[in-house]
Design an enzyme around this catalytic site. Structure first.
Site, PDB file in Angstrom:
ATOM      1  N   LYS A 193     -11.813  19.025 -10.249  1.00 47.67           N
ATOM      2  CA  LYS A 193     -12.923  19.310  -9.353  1.00 47.67           C
ATOM      3  C   LYS A 193     -13.469  18.062  -8.670  1.00 47.67           C
ATOM      4  O   LYS A 193     -13.650  18.036  -7.462  1.00 47.67           O
ATOM      5  CB  LYS A 193     -14.040  20.003 -10.141  1.00 47.67           C
ATOM      6  CG  LYS A 193     -15.231  20.431  -9.297  1.00 47.67           C
ATOM      7  CD  LYS A 193     -14.835  21.476  -8.279  1.00 47.67           C
ATOM      8  CE  LYS A 193     -16.008  21.987  -7.494  1.00 47.67           C
ATOM      9  NZ  LYS A 193     -15.587  22.883  -6.408  1.00 47.67           N
ATOM     10  N   ASN A 222     -13.224   7.957 -18.216  1.00 49.82           N
ATOM     11  CA  ASN A 222     -12.942   8.566 -16.924  1.00 49.82           C
ATOM     12  C   ASN A 222     -12.837   7.438 -15.913  1.00 49.82           C
ATOM     13  O   ASN A 222     -13.752   6.624 -15.796  1.00 49.82           O
ATOM     14  CB  ASN A 222     -14.070   9.527 -16.538  1.00 49.82           C
ATOM     15  CG  ASN A 222     -13.769  10.307 -15.274  1.00 49.82           C
ATOM     16  OD1 ASN A 222     -12.666  10.252 -14.745  1.00 49.82           O
ATOM     17  ND2 ASN A 222     -14.757  11.036 -14.787  1.00 49.82           N
ATOM     18  N   GLY A 223     -11.731   7.369 -15.175  1.00 47.26           N
ATOM     19  CA  GLY A 223     -11.534   6.298 -14.205  1.00 47.26           C
ATOM     20  C   GLY A 223     -10.172   5.657 -14.379  1.00 47.26           C
ATOM     21  O   GLY A 223      -9.287   6.192 -15.056  1.00 47.26           O
ATOM     22  N   TRP A 256      -7.527  14.728 -17.089  1.00 48.01           N
ATOM     23  CA  TRP A 256      -6.655  14.916 -15.930  1.00 48.01           C
ATOM     24  C   TRP A 256      -5.813  13.655 -15.839  1.00 48.01           C
ATOM     25  O   TRP A 256      -6.326  12.571 -15.605  1.00 48.01           O
ATOM     26  CB  TRP A 256      -7.475  15.125 -14.664  1.00 48.01           C
ATOM     27  CG  TRP A 256      -6.676  15.445 -13.438  1.00 48.01           C
ATOM     28  CD1 TRP A 256      -6.269  16.673 -13.014  1.00 48.01           C
ATOM     29  CD2 TRP A 256      -6.189  14.511 -12.464  1.00 48.01           C
ATOM     30  NE1 TRP A 256      -5.569  16.573 -11.843  1.00 48.01           N
ATOM     31  CE2 TRP A 256      -5.494  15.249 -11.478  1.00 48.01           C
ATOM     32  CE3 TRP A 256      -6.257  13.125 -12.338  1.00 48.01           C
ATOM     33  CZ2 TRP A 256      -4.890  14.653 -10.391  1.00 48.01           C
ATOM     34  CZ3 TRP A 256      -5.648  12.527 -11.245  1.00 48.01           C
ATOM     35  CH2 TRP A 256      -4.974  13.288 -10.283  1.00 48.01           C
ATOM     36  N   GLU A 307      -3.931  25.452  -2.605  1.00 49.23           N
ATOM     37  CA  GLU A 307      -4.565  24.964  -3.835  1.00 49.23           C
ATOM     38  C   GLU A 307      -4.402  25.921  -5.004  1.00 49.23           C
ATOM     39  O   GLU A 307      -4.136  25.482  -6.124  1.00 49.23           O
ATOM     40  CB  GLU A 307      -6.068  24.754  -3.591  1.00 49.23           C
ATOM     41  CG  GLU A 307      -6.414  23.511  -2.805  1.00 49.23           C
ATOM     42  CD  GLU A 307      -7.918  23.395  -2.625  1.00 49.23           C
ATOM     43  OE1 GLU A 307      -8.450  22.315  -2.907  1.00 49.23           O
ATOM     44  OE2 GLU A 307      -8.560  24.375  -2.192  1.00 49.23           O
ATOM     45  N   ARG A 352     -13.015  19.841 -14.811  1.00 52.96           N
ATOM     46  CA  ARG A 352     -12.855  18.446 -14.414  1.00 52.96           C
ATOM     47  C   ARG A 352     -11.520  17.868 -14.874  1.00 52.96           C
ATOM     48  O   ARG A 352     -11.179  16.736 -14.519  1.00 52.96           O
ATOM     49  CB  ARG A 352     -13.997  17.600 -14.977  1.00 52.96           C
ATOM     50  CG  ARG A 352     -15.352  17.949 -14.430  1.00 52.96           C
ATOM     51  CD  ARG A 352     -16.421  17.068 -15.029  1.00 52.96           C
ATOM     52  NE  ARG A 352     -16.239  15.681 -14.631  1.00 52.96           N
ATOM     53  CZ  ARG A 352     -16.871  15.103 -13.621  1.00 52.96           C
ATOM     54  NH1 ARG A 352     -17.709  15.810 -12.887  1.00 52.96           N
ATOM     55  NH2 ARG A 352     -16.666  13.849 -13.331  1.00 52.96           N
ATOM     56  N   LYS A 354      -6.859  26.401   1.069  1.00 51.20           N
ATOM     57  CA  LYS A 354      -7.231  27.295  -0.019  1.00 51.20           C
ATOM     58  C   LYS A 354      -6.004  27.999  -0.590  1.00 51.20           C
ATOM     59  O   LYS A 354      -5.862  28.133  -1.804  1.00 51.20           O
ATOM     60  CB  LYS A 354      -8.252  28.337   0.471  1.00 51.20           C
ATOM     61  CG  LYS A 354      -9.645  27.807   0.631  1.00 51.20           C
ATOM     62  CD  LYS A 354     -10.265  27.460  -0.714  1.00 51.20           C
ATOM     63  CE  LYS A 354     -11.220  26.307  -0.650  1.00 51.20           C
ATOM     64  NZ  LYS A 354     -10.686  25.010  -0.323  1.00 51.20           N
ATOM     65  N   HIS A 400       4.921  23.148  19.980  1.00 52.27           N
ATOM     66  CA  HIS A 400       5.466  21.796  20.069  1.00 52.27           C
ATOM     67  C   HIS A 400       6.211  21.403  18.789  1.00 52.27           C
ATOM     68  O   HIS A 400       6.132  20.269  18.336  1.00 52.27           O
ATOM     69  CB  HIS A 400       4.349  20.793  20.359  1.00 52.27           C
ATOM     70  CG  HIS A 400       3.683  21.021  21.676  1.00 52.27           C
ATOM     71  ND1 HIS A 400       4.313  20.803  22.888  1.00 52.27           N
ATOM     72  CD2 HIS A 400       2.448  21.489  21.984  1.00 52.27           C
ATOM     73  CE1 HIS A 400       3.494  21.105  23.876  1.00 52.27           C
ATOM     74  NE2 HIS A 400       2.355  21.527  23.361  1.00 52.27           N
ATOM     75  N   CYS A 402     -11.954  13.237 -15.346  1.00 50.16           N
ATOM     76  CA  CYS A 402     -11.917  13.785 -16.688  1.00 50.16           C
ATOM     77  C   CYS A 402     -13.311  14.199 -17.113  1.00 50.16           C
ATOM     78  O   CYS A 402     -14.295  13.837 -16.481  1.00 50.16           O
ATOM     79  CB  CYS A 402     -11.359  12.750 -17.665  1.00 50.16           C
ATOM     80  SG  CYS A 402      -9.778  12.045 -17.152  1.00 50.16           S
ATOM     81  N   GLU A 439      -8.686  24.743   6.667  1.00 46.93           N
ATOM     82  CA  GLU A 439      -9.314  25.068   5.392  1.00 46.93           C
ATOM     83  C   GLU A 439      -8.701  26.319   4.770  1.00 46.93           C
ATOM     84  O   GLU A 439      -8.495  26.391   3.551  1.00 46.93           O
ATOM     85  CB  GLU A 439     -10.826  25.239   5.577  1.00 46.93           C
ATOM     86  CG  GLU A 439     -11.581  25.663   4.343  1.00 46.93           C
ATOM     87  CD  GLU A 439     -11.519  24.671   3.197  1.00 46.93           C
ATOM     88  OE1 GLU A 439     -11.925  25.032   2.074  1.00 46.93           O
ATOM     89  OE2 GLU A 439     -11.058  23.525   3.398  1.00 46.93           O
TER      90      GLU A 439
END
Length: 607
Positions: free
Chosen positions: A602, A99-100, A73, A487, A27, A484, A503, A2, A480
């Site tokens: 983030k 935050n946490g 968040w 996301e 954030r 992307k 496979h 947050c 990666e």
């Protein structure tokens, strides 16, 4: 995950707090709220983006020189008005932003409910402010300190009280807090982005520390009330670094900044003239690093992908055994750390909770700890034995681009630095250095294909399942690239080694599925071509990233994005660029919020 910003000083707090929230919205953006202390405590909060809160308070008389604000968040409780921060105690005189995660919040809530406290929200945060209110006896600092003795979990908090106007109490354990020191004013924030417009002088709180801030001074102590003398340091970012500067999105800005970011990352470290890699952050540990028996690279998400490339680089260029570990798994599985083990913690923010915990686990077991982080003064940077900063500048877009490039580049430089001291000849090192020196310009050339890549993205943007395939150094790039796309466009994409497709996943291929191959000229090129033929035989839609001058692949792929030829270990630095642009354009064309994708934040400072 947050955003926290609090202000005390001589100016009206509201515009400073709202501007700070906007700087921190990356954030967390599920809900937002603000509290102002002025002849009482006034709190306003709402679900949704900060613009919703801003509209809500447009006509409110929220004025005062001390206050705090928060963008959330969600962890505990849905993102709604009630669960938004700030939370207040039962008396309505104390407000807190957090935050946490408070891990023992259920036990604390039961304790308080048995004493008559009524709760309004579903959050763990409200438990903490109610506990502070329970202990409050006209001394906010003591009440916060007492309450935190009973808390188990992680937190970065700011607390204000209507009975002690002008005072902010802040404390930290596992979640970052910075105090901006101005002339008669102070800003407490979870990120320097909320501070840099007002001052570049800051102090960083460490875990287990508390700060009490007034408009004319501050003090710092441990949670046990032992005084701590903190050094005031200069921020390394500027306001221009965190602004859009005419770009439509931060993600696009940061993709286009990558040539300059790479040059900054290598400046003073890669010198063509004397054919050397200079890593001052590792100079004092060079002998230990050269003699190490094993590297463990740990990170999460994009940083894990960079670490996987690092594993290949260390074994290939330095001939040192290496393995990459998901930080969230490493910390819980009682890993074997033998003498001579070096752990490299990889993180953009330097605050990633799982990576920090993995680092501490490895250090407790005797490993030498190295950091590869972007944020100067971050927790990982302070807790490692040595490290190499990325120096790519602030990254605001939630989906990492230039920080990822910086991570790969730093790991490449470390591998070459050690490789020369173990087995690489000077001519071989010189060749790599000259190639590295040329890559920023080559990346700039690749970004000029953006319009062409947009056309391809438009063609396939409605396909809901994609495959990304590569071999060797290009396998992590496939991972990666797929991440992307997931996301920011919310398209399901899976990355894997190209040889593994047959496979099982080959059963998914249809005439409508885009399959992205990283098919540059390297030691496994012929094998990748065979894998492309396997997809074509099943009518898959092939998109290839290939080396300039490779005309043969044009007959096998529906679309080709060309990248300049570079030595194989350096290919991940160029092959990811088209895939970043492909994901960006697909997301924009689908109407997605590129910089603030749903459910993501983030800096992941919770488990």
């Amino acid at each position: 995950m947050c955003g926290i910003v609090a202000y005390t000083g001589f100016r009206d707090a509201r515009p400073i707090l709202i501007e700070g929230l906007k700087r921190l919205e990356y954030r967390g953006y599920d809900s937002a709220g603000i509290a102002i202390v002025n002849n009482g405590l006034k709190v306003r909060k709402s679900a949704g983006r900060i613009s919703v809160l801003e509209n809500l308070i447009t006509h409110d008389d929220l004025r005062g020189t001390c206050g705090m604000a928060h963008t959330r968040w969600a962890t505990h409780g849905a993102p709604n008005d009630v669960n938004a921060h700030p939370h207040t105690d039962a008396s309505g005189r104390i407000a807190l932003i957090h935050n946490g995660i408070i891990e023992n919040y259920k036990a604390l809530r039961t304790y308080l409910e048995h004493r008559g406290v009524e709760f309004k929200s579903e959050t763990d945060t409200e438990v903490l402010v109610q506990l502070i209110g329970h202990f409050y006896t006209k001394d906010l600092e003591t009440a916060v300190r007492t309450a935190l003795q009973d808390v188990r979990g992680t937190y970065g908090i700011a607390v204000v009280c209507s009975e002690e106007p002008g005072k902010i109490v802040a404390a930290r354990k596992g979640s970052p807090l910075i105090i901006g020191v101005g002339d008669g004013e102070y800003v407490v924030a979870s990120d320097a982005a909320a501070i840099v417009q007002h001052t570049t002088q800051v102090i960083y709180l460490n875990d287990g520390e508390m700060a009490v801030v007034w408009d004319d001074g501050f003090k710092t102590t441990t949670l046990d009330a032992m005084p701590v003398n903190k050094e005031v340091t200069e921020l390394e970012i500027t306001l221009e670094d965190i602004e859009l500067s005419g770009h439509e999105h931060f993600m696009l800005k940061e993709i286009l900044e990558q040539p300059a970011a790479m040059a900054d990352c290598m400046r003073g470290r890669v010198t063509v003239s004397d054919g050397r890699i200079h890593l001052g952050g590792l100079a004092n540990l060079t002998r230990e690093l050269v003699r190490t028996k094993r590297f463990i690279l740990t990170g999460c998400g994009t940083a894990w992908h960079a670490g996987l490339i690092g594993e290949y680089l260390f074994e290939d260029l330095a001939r040192i055994p290496a393995e990459v570990e998901y930080a969230s798994e490493f910390r819980y599985r009682n890993p074997i750390i033998e003498p001579g083990t070096v752990v490299i913690a990889i993180s953009q923010s330097g605050e990633t909770a799982d990576t920090l915990a993995a680092l501490r686990e490895a250090r407790d077991k005797g490993a030498l700890a190295i950091g590869a982080v972007n944020v100067v003064g971050s927790t990982i940077a302070r807790e490692t034995d040595a490290g190499v900063y990325l120096h790519v500048g602030p990254e605001i877009g939630v989906a990492s681009t230039k920080a990822y490039i910086g991570q790969v580049l730093v790991l490449t430089m470390i591998a070459l630095y050690l490789g020369r001291r173990r087995h690489l000849s000077q001519p071989d090192l010189q060749a790599y250095i000259e190639a590295l020196d040329s890559i920023p310009e080559k990346v700039r050339q690749i970004t000029q294909q953006s319009a062409e890549i947009r056309v391809v993205a438009d063609k396939f943007k409605d396909s809901e399942n994609w495959l990304y395939l590569g071999r060797g150094y290009n396998y992590p790039t496939a991972l990666e690239g797929a991440l992307k796309l997931k996301e920011i466009s919310y398209i399901h994409a899976e990355g894997m080694p190209a040889a593994e497709m047959k496979h099982g996943p080959i059963a998914l291929i249809t005439k409508d599925m885009p399959v992205v191959f990283i098919a540059t000229k390297n030691s496994q090129y012929d094998k990748v071509i065979s894998n492309i033929e396997e997809v074509r035989a099943r009518s898959g839609r092939v998109i290839a990233v290939a080396t300039e001058g490779d005309k043969d692949i044009a007959s096998l792929a529906e679309h080709v994005f060309y990248v300049p030829d570079v030595p194989e270990p350096l290919q991940p630095l160029v092959t990811i660029i088209p895939l970043q642009l492909l994901a960006y354009h697909a997301a924009v064309l689908r109407g997605c919020d590129v910089d603030k994708p749903r459910n993501l934040a983030k800096s992941v400072t919770v488990e």
